[in-house]
Design a protein around this motif. Structure first.
Motif, PDB file in Angstrom:
ATOM      1  N   ALA A   1      49.990  50.914  45.660  1.00 29.90           N
ATOM      2  CA  ALA A   1      49.307  51.288  46.898  1.00 29.90           C
ATOM      3  C   ALA A   1      47.801  51.081  46.797  1.00 29.90           C
ATOM      4  N   LEU A   2      47.221  51.330  45.634  1.00 30.36           N
ATOM      5  CA  LEU A   2      45.783  51.119  45.474  1.00 30.36           C
ATOM      6  C   LEU A   2      45.435  49.650  45.700  1.00 30.36           C
ATOM      7  N   TYR A   3      46.254  48.752  45.173  1.00 28.33           N
ATOM      8  CA  TYR A   3      46.066  47.311  45.341  1.00 28.33           C
ATOM      9  C   TYR A   3      46.154  46.924  46.814  1.00 28.33           C
ATOM     10  N   ASN A   4      47.181  47.413  47.483  1.00 27.89           N
ATOM     11  CA  ASN A   4      47.393  47.030  48.877  1.00 27.89           C
ATOM     12  C   ASN A   4      46.343  47.638  49.804  1.00 27.89           C
ATOM     13  N   MET A   5      45.936  48.872  49.533  1.00 29.88           N
ATOM     14  CA  MET A   5      44.880  49.479  50.329  1.00 29.88           C
ATOM     15  C   MET A   5      43.567  48.726  50.161  1.00 29.88           C
ATOM     16  N   ALA A   6      43.253  48.348  48.919  1.00 30.75           N
ATOM     17  CA  ALA A   6      42.001  47.636  48.653  1.00 30.75           C
ATOM     18  C   ALA A   6      42.016  46.222  49.212  1.00 30.75           C
ATOM     19  N   ALA A   7      43.197  45.680  49.472  1.00 31.07           N
ATOM     20  CA  ALA A   7      43.280  44.336  50.049  1.00 31.07           C
ATOM     21  C   ALA A   7      42.727  44.295  51.468  1.00 31.07           C
ATOM     22  N   ARG A   8      42.760  45.464  52.164  1.00 32.97           N
ATOM     23  CA  ARG A   8      42.339  45.488  53.568  1.00 32.97           C
ATOM     24  C   ARG A   8      41.168  46.436  53.846  1.00 32.97           C
ATOM     25  N   ASP A   9      40.854  47.313  52.897  1.00 29.28           N
ATOM     26  CA  ASP A   9      39.816  48.325  53.097  1.00 29.28           C
ATOM     27  C   ASP A   9      38.573  47.929  52.301  1.00 29.28           C
ATOM     28  N   ALA A  10      37.545  47.455  52.988  1.00 32.58           N
ATOM     29  CA  ALA A  10      36.362  46.934  52.312  1.00 32.58           C
ATOM     30  C   ALA A  10      35.633  48.003  51.505  1.00 32.58           C
ATOM     31  N   ALA A  11      35.594  49.247  52.010  1.00 31.58           N
ATOM     32  CA  ALA A  11      34.893  50.308  51.294  1.00 31.58           C
ATOM     33  C   ALA A  11      35.621  50.663  49.995  1.00 31.58           C
ATOM     34  N   LEU A  12      36.938  50.758  50.055  1.00 32.15           N
ATOM     35  CA  LEU A  12      37.711  51.035  48.850  1.00 32.15           C
ATOM     36  C   LEU A  12      37.593  49.883  47.859  1.00 32.15           C
ATOM     37  N   ALA A  13      37.665  48.658  48.375  1.00 34.67           N
ATOM     38  CA  ALA A  13      37.525  47.490  47.513  1.00 34.67           C
ATOM     39  C   ALA A  13      36.175  47.490  46.805  1.00 34.67           C
ATOM     40  N   ALA A  14      35.122  47.848  47.530  1.00 34.02           N
ATOM     41  CA  ALA A  14      33.781  47.890  46.928  1.00 34.02           C
ATOM     42  C   ALA A  14      33.702  48.947  45.831  1.00 34.02           C
ATOM     43  N   ALA A  15      34.382  50.077  46.023  1.00 32.02           N
ATOM     44  CA  ALA A  15      34.377  51.130  45.010  1.00 32.02           C
ATOM     45  C   ALA A  15      35.079  50.668  43.735  1.00 32.02           C
ATOM     46  N   ILE A  16      36.204  49.976  43.898  1.00 28.75           N
ATOM     47  CA  ILE A  16      36.926  49.464  42.728  1.00 28.75           C
ATOM     48  C   ILE A  16      36.079  48.423  42.003  1.00 28.75           C
ATOM     49  N   ALA A  17      35.478  47.510  42.762  1.00 28.81           N
ATOM     50  CA  ALA A  17      34.632  46.480  42.155  1.00 28.81           C
ATOM     51  C   ALA A  17      33.442  47.108  41.433  1.00 28.81           C
ATOM     52  N   ALA A  18      32.894  48.180  42.001  1.00 29.52           N
ATOM     53  CA  ALA A  18      31.764  48.863  41.363  1.00 29.52           C
ATOM     54  C   ALA A  18      32.174  49.458  40.024  1.00 29.52           C
ATOM     55  N   ALA A  19      33.376  50.022  39.967  1.00 27.53           N
ATOM     56  CA  ALA A  19      33.855  50.600  38.709  1.00 27.53           C
ATOM     57  C   ALA A  19      34.004  49.533  37.639  1.00 27.53           C
ATOM     58  N   VAL A  20      34.572  48.393  38.017  1.00 27.92           N
ATOM     59  CA  VAL A  20      34.742  47.302  37.060  1.00 27.92           C
ATOM     60  C   VAL A  20      33.390  46.798  36.583  1.00 27.92           C
ATOM     61  N   ALA A  21      32.458  46.622  37.515  1.00 26.04           N
ATOM     62  CA  ALA A  21      31.125  46.134  37.157  1.00 26.04           C
ATOM     63  C   ALA A  21      30.388  47.122  36.265  1.00 26.04           C
ATOM     64  N   GLU A  22      30.540  48.427  36.529  1.00 33.25           N
ATOM     65  CA  GLU A  22      29.896  49.440  35.691  1.00 33.25           C
ATOM     66  C   GLU A  22      30.424  49.379  34.262  1.00 33.25           C
ATOM     67  N   PHE A  23      31.714  49.129  34.133  1.00 33.54           N
ATOM     68  CA  PHE A  23      32.298  49.104  32.800  1.00 33.54           C
ATOM     69  C   PHE A  23      31.916  47.839  32.055  1.00 33.54           C
ATOM     70  N   ASP A  24      32.115  46.679  32.697  1.00 35.76           N
ATOM     71  CA  ASP A  24      31.833  45.404  32.023  1.00 35.76           C
ATOM     72  C   ASP A  24      31.864  44.284  33.051  1.00 35.76           C
ATOM     73  N   ARG A  25      30.723  43.682  33.318  1.00 37.49           N
ATOM     74  CA  ARG A  25      30.663  42.601  34.305  1.00 37.49           C
ATOM     75  C   ARG A  25      31.382  41.333  33.842  1.00 37.49           C
ATOM     76  N   GLY A  26      31.778  41.299  32.596  1.00 41.09           N
ATOM     77  CA  GLY A  26      32.527  40.151  32.107  1.00 41.09           C
ATOM     78  C   GLY A  26      34.010  40.214  32.426  1.00 41.09           C
ATOM     79  N   LEU A  27      34.480  41.365  32.924  1.00 42.73           N
ATOM     80  CA  LEU A  27      35.891  41.497  33.274  1.00 42.73           C
ATOM     81  C   LEU A  27      36.205  40.730  34.554  1.00 42.73           C
ATOM     82  N   ILE A  28      37.418  40.210  34.625  1.00 43.57           N
ATOM     83  CA  ILE A  28      37.896  39.512  35.809  1.00 43.57           C
ATOM     84  C   ILE A  28      38.620  40.512  36.696  1.00 43.57           C
ATOM     85  N   LEU A  29      38.288  40.535  37.978  1.00 44.31           N
ATOM     86  CA  LEU A  29      38.968  41.412  38.936  1.00 44.31           C
ATOM     87  C   LEU A  29      40.058  40.609  39.637  1.00 44.31           C
ATOM     88  N   VAL A  30      41.286  41.075  39.526  1.00 48.62           N
ATOM     89  CA  VAL A  30      42.442  40.385  40.112  1.00 48.62           C
ATOM     90  C   VAL A  30      42.833  41.077  41.407  1.00 48.62           C
TER      91      VAL A  30
END
Length: 255
Positions: A114-143
């Motif tokens: 559900a997190l994947y599907n919600m983030a596919a259409r919800d720009a604010a949620l998607a931005a939050a997930i991307a922010a978490a990945v970037a905070e941890f390591d910008r070298g990670l690939i977001l799928v």
């Protein structure tokens, strides 16, 4: 030569409850998305799955979810951007600790269910997930789902992204996935699922539930590890891709 990654959602057992055919599936895929304890998996399962993947040279990614063990992470829930960022960051860190212990890098992050599907259409949620990945390591690939808000958010955050497509899920005409609650949303026939995977990899298209053709540009194809025929399907798909001249290579691997 065309190249594509084969990823599988793995490590989804929990305690005495066993899910999937992880060892057999790992012999056929190039990337493993490992559950981080919120929808499935526990510390022991996470450690073992990381070790199994590392022994086979399969790259490892975190598979964070909504906190929903009972519903296997497939039930939507309301959460704030801060909550989403923190729960994703927490789960990435948990899996990273086992990857570090095994001496292998963490390569990617793919949200689950559900997190994947919600983030596919919800720009604010998607931005939050991307922010978490970037905070941890910008070298990670977001799928994320090909053409989705999650990939756009990843790019906006300066991350490398990978567009994902599904062999065993029916698409809608707009390129979104047919919800699991609807009849026909999952392609159970192995031959049909392999054919869809080949069509996406070779021609960049799939047939939607209404019969229309959907354009899909994918870097990686997903195999669901919780299906009873997951290992057979993974072997069949890889063999057919290679027979068609498509090289199976992990995300981020050198050309």
């Amino acid at each position: 030569m065309r190249r594509i990654d084969l990823n599988c959602d793995l490590g989804e057992s929990y305690g005495a409850w066993q899910m999937g055919q992880d060892e057999a599936v790992l012999d056929a895929v190039s990337s493993a998305n490992i559950a981080c304890g919120f929808h499935a998996g526990d510390p022991g399962v996470m450690r073992r799955t990381v070790q199994l993947a590392a022994a086979r040279g399969v790259v490892i990614g975190a598979h964070p979810s909504l906190p929903d063990l009972q519903g296997f992470g497939r039930r939507e829930m309301a959460l704030s951007a801060d909550e989403a960022r923190d729960l994703v960051l927490y789960q990435i860190g948990a899996l990273w600790s086992f990857a570090k212990s095994a001496g292998v890098p963490l390569r990617h992050v793919k949200p689950h269910g559900a997190l994947y599907n919600m983030a596919a259409r919800d720009a604010a949620l998607a931005a939050a997930i991307a922010a978490a990945v970037a905070e941890f390591d910008r070298g990670l690939i977001l799928v994320g789902l090909a053409g989705s808000a999650l990939l756009a958010a990843g790019r906006n955050a300066g991350l490398h992204v990978a567009a994902e497509a599904f062999c065993d899920r029916r698409y809608r005409a707009d390129g979104s996935l047919t919800p699991r609650r609807e009849a026909g949303s999952v392609i159970h026939d192995v031959d049909a699922a392999v054919a869809q995977g080949l069509s996406i990899a070779l021609h960049g298209r799939a047939v939607a539930g209404d019969g229309s053709e959907v354009a899909i540009s994918a870097d990686t194809l997903c195999i669901h590890g919780d299906k009873p025929d997951a290992a057979e399907f993974a072997r069949r798909l890889r063999a057919e891709l290679e027979r068609a001249g498509v090289a199976v290579a992990a995300l981020g691997a050198a050309a």
